[in-house]
Design an enzyme around this catalytic site. Structure first.
Site, mmCIF file in Angstrom:
data_model
loop_
_atom_site.group_PDB
_atom_site.id
_atom_site.type_symbol
_atom_site.label_atom_id
_atom_site.label_comp_id
_atom_site.label_asym_id
_atom_site.label_seq_id
_atom_site.Cartn_x
_atom_site.Cartn_y
_atom_site.Cartn_z
ATOM 1 N N CYS A 155 -2.871 -4.835 1.520
ATOM 2 C CA CYS A 155 -1.411 -4.652 1.540
ATOM 3 C C CYS A 155 -0.719 -5.911 2.049
ATOM 4 C CB CYS A 155 -1.058 -3.465 2.424
ATOM 5 S SG CYS A 155 0.720 -3.185 2.600
ATOM 6 N N CYS A 166 2.748 2.182 3.297
ATOM 7 C CA CYS A 166 3.911 1.315 3.550
ATOM 8 C C CYS A 166 5.043 1.639 2.585
ATOM 9 C CB CYS A 166 3.515 -0.155 3.436
ATOM 10 S SG CYS A 166 2.664 -0.788 4.897
ATOM 11 N N ASP A 210 -5.101 -7.000 66.513
ATOM 12 C CA ASP A 210 -5.890 -8.234 66.620
ATOM 13 C C ASP A 210 -7.375 -7.894 66.671
ATOM 14 O OD1 ASP A 210 -3.608 -9.753 66.645
ATOM 15 O OD2 ASP A 210 -3.493 -9.882 68.838
ATOM 16 N N CYS A 241 1.358 -4.502 5.692
ATOM 17 C CA CYS A 241 0.627 -4.111 6.901
ATOM 18 C C CYS A 241 -0.694 -4.852 7.072
ATOM 19 C CB CYS A 241 0.393 -2.609 6.921
ATOM 20 S SG CYS A 241 -0.838 -2.025 5.733
ATOM 21 N N CYS A 263 0.836 -1.208 0.000
ATOM 22 C CA CYS A 263 0.000 0.000 0.000
ATOM 23 C C CYS A 263 0.870 1.257 0.000
ATOM 24 C CB CYS A 263 -0.946 -0.017 1.197
ATOM 25 S SG CYS A 263 -0.151 0.349 2.782
#
Length: 532
Positions: A112, A24, A347, A115, A21
């Protein structure tokens, strides 16, 4: 201005022709400024197409030993056709599908090969709005947020394959490409989506925010992409108790750093194959970091434990200090759970008087976190009105770091007690007066029998700083003690069958026992006192 230059044309054409793509392509061409990534996807495709078309002649002329013209033209036409198809489908509509995940509506999208659609479908405003709708519906109160994105680990393998391809192509031009010369997927995704999330939600993205929105992507179709790495680098993939798969992103990255390039190329295609489907979003979760509330409590009951009293799986008493305070906080802060801590403990039959005992409560995943000082005061009053067994003071919001003050030097701090003591022998006032003169008495205490089931066996040296006696009658007297924190007062009185030495029995040469015990003060100067 289009970010690619003449030097990028070969790489851009190569990546586009193999199914990568535009965003990218920018990443592997080293485009490290934000603006080009933020363009709408369809516009980005058109710009890339124009760039390659206008530079067509130069692209052909620069190829050494060019093929016949007919073949060149066919390749360019195929490339442009591919771009047209991608442009037509590039808008990438997204939707919430039945199982709650988010995926592309358009099954014909040219996904793509690097990616897996992350920088195609999942950067668009429609997807951002879907995520923001879930965030707003979560019911959390927030003024900023941190965005946490989890990508499928196989993306790292595909990025590595694309990098090797580009590196090889650039090598033909006598150029080099290091791993740090490319823009990481997560960085590009942040550049695009952070402003969109911030605009949609109306709050800034802040890496230090306690409110986290996490988005988890998955891609079942390519899940086996990284499996070959385990055979080559088995030491990188060791099972972990809290991990469902050994193929974590860290493990995959470790293996990719170890594997030789030639071995990788033999096992995985460069460029990577194009997938049929985009990633899906399998999880969108909101969570808020813990907030902390501190104060001091008084305990007025001799039949109330500090924490739930459970023995052999059976609850012994209905309530506890912890619950009487925390139940109100859980409701108001809308938290999932809590963790209670305090400066020591008393306690079940011991009262805590004076200024009370410091405590802190961690509220886990609170949905409401902003309170005025007046609202905190009203919350304190509500706690105090709900029971006559306890009272709370100095209630306030604190930081995680501030809680450390409660534990700092805990054993060096002092505590003051008041005890009603019985003796088997008749005593006179003069028989107890000598105790008033004893200062900084060192005692050795072996772990008491009554707590041996939950504490390790050890001998602890403690200091009785001072004692003050008040005669009651021939078998009773009151003893006020100032001691080192961590001293077992009951055992100091009756001796615990000789496990605490010296003790009141040995000092007075009587058999003695403790009938009542009160904590008069816990000398820890935290949290800060507040005006009523």
């Amino acid at each position: 201005m289009f970010p690619l230059t003449v030097e990028n044309k070969h790489v851009a054409q190569l990546l586009l022709s193999t199914g990568t793509c535009p965003r990218c392509i920018f990443r592997f061409c080293g485009v490290d400024f934000h603006a080009p990534y933020k363009l709408p996807y369809e516009e980005l495709l058109n710009e890339l197409q124009k760039f390659l078309e206008t530079e067509k002649d130069e692209l052909v002329s620069e190829v050494p030993n060019p093929p016949p013209k007919k073949i060149r033209l066919q390749e360019l036409e195929d490339g442009i056709d591919g771009m047209d198809n991608l442009s037509q489908n590039g808008e990438g509509k997204v939707s919430i599908i039945e199982d709650g995940s988010i995926a592309s509506k358009n099954s014909n999208l040219n996904v793509c090969n690097v990616c897996l659609g992350i920088l195609q479908d999942f950067c668009e405003k429609e997807f951002i709005k879907k995520v923001c709708q879930k965030v707003e519906a979560s019911g959390f109160e927030f003024t900023n947020l941190v965005l946490s994105i989890s990508f499928p680990p196989q993306l790292s393998v595909r990025e590595h394959a694309a990098w090797l391809l580009v590196k090889q192509e650039m090598g033909k031009q006598s150029l080099s490409l290091g791993r740090n010369d490319t823009v990481q997927l997560k960085e590009a995704y942040k550049w695009i989506t952070h402003p969109l999330f911030s605009e949609e939600l109306g709050v800034p993205i802040d890496g230090k925010s306690l409110f986290e929105v996490s988005v988890v992507f998955a891609h079942p179709e390519t899940v086996e992409d990284c499996h070959f790495l385990r055979a080559i680098c088995p030491d990188c993939f060791k099972p972990a108790k809290n991990k469902q798969s050994v193929f974590t992103r860290m493990a995959v990255m470790k293996a990719l750093n170890k594997i030789k390039e030639e071995d990788f190329r033999k096992q995985f295609p460069c460029p990577p194959n194009s997938p049929k489907a985009v990633c899906s979003v399998v999880e969108i979760e909101c969570a808020h970091g813990a907030v902390f509330v501190a104060g001091r409590y008084n305990k007025y009951s001799r039949n109330l434990p500090q924490t739930p009293w459970i023995i052999d799986g059976e609850r012994k008493l209905d309530s506890s200090v912890e619950e009487l305070i925390s139940d109100h906080l859980l409701t108001v802060f809308k938290a999932d759970s809590f963790n209670f801590s305090s400066s020591g403990r008393e306690d079940v039959d011991v009262r805590t008087l004076g200024n009370g005992r410091p405590f802190a409560i961690e509220l886990v995943n609170p949905h409401r976190v902003h309170f005025t000082s007046q609202e905190i005061k009203e919350l304190q009053q509500k706690i105090n009105n709900s029971s006559n067994k306890i009272q709370v003071r100095d209630l306030q919001l604190v930081t995680r770091e501030a809680i450390g003050h409660m534990k700092e030097g805990e054993e060096e701090k002092t505590k003051t007690y008041s005890a009603l003591i019985w003796t088997n022998k008749a005593i006179q006032r003069k028989d107890i007066e000598f105790l008033d003169d004893i200062k900084d008495l060192k005692i050795d205490q072996k772990t008491p029998l009554r707590v041996l089931h939950r504490r390790p066996l050890a001998v602890r040296t403690r200091i009785i700083h001072s004692m003050e006696t008040h005669y009651v009658d021939e078998h009773h007297f009151r003893l006020s003690l100032k001691t080192q924190a961590g001293t077992y007062i009951k055992e100091f009185v009756h001796g615990d069958f000789g496990r605490t030495k010296p003790n009141i029995c040995s000092l007075m040469d009587v058999t003695a026992d403790i009938l009542e015990l009160d904590v008069e003060s816990v000398d820890v100067d935290w949290p800060p006192a507040l005006d009523d």
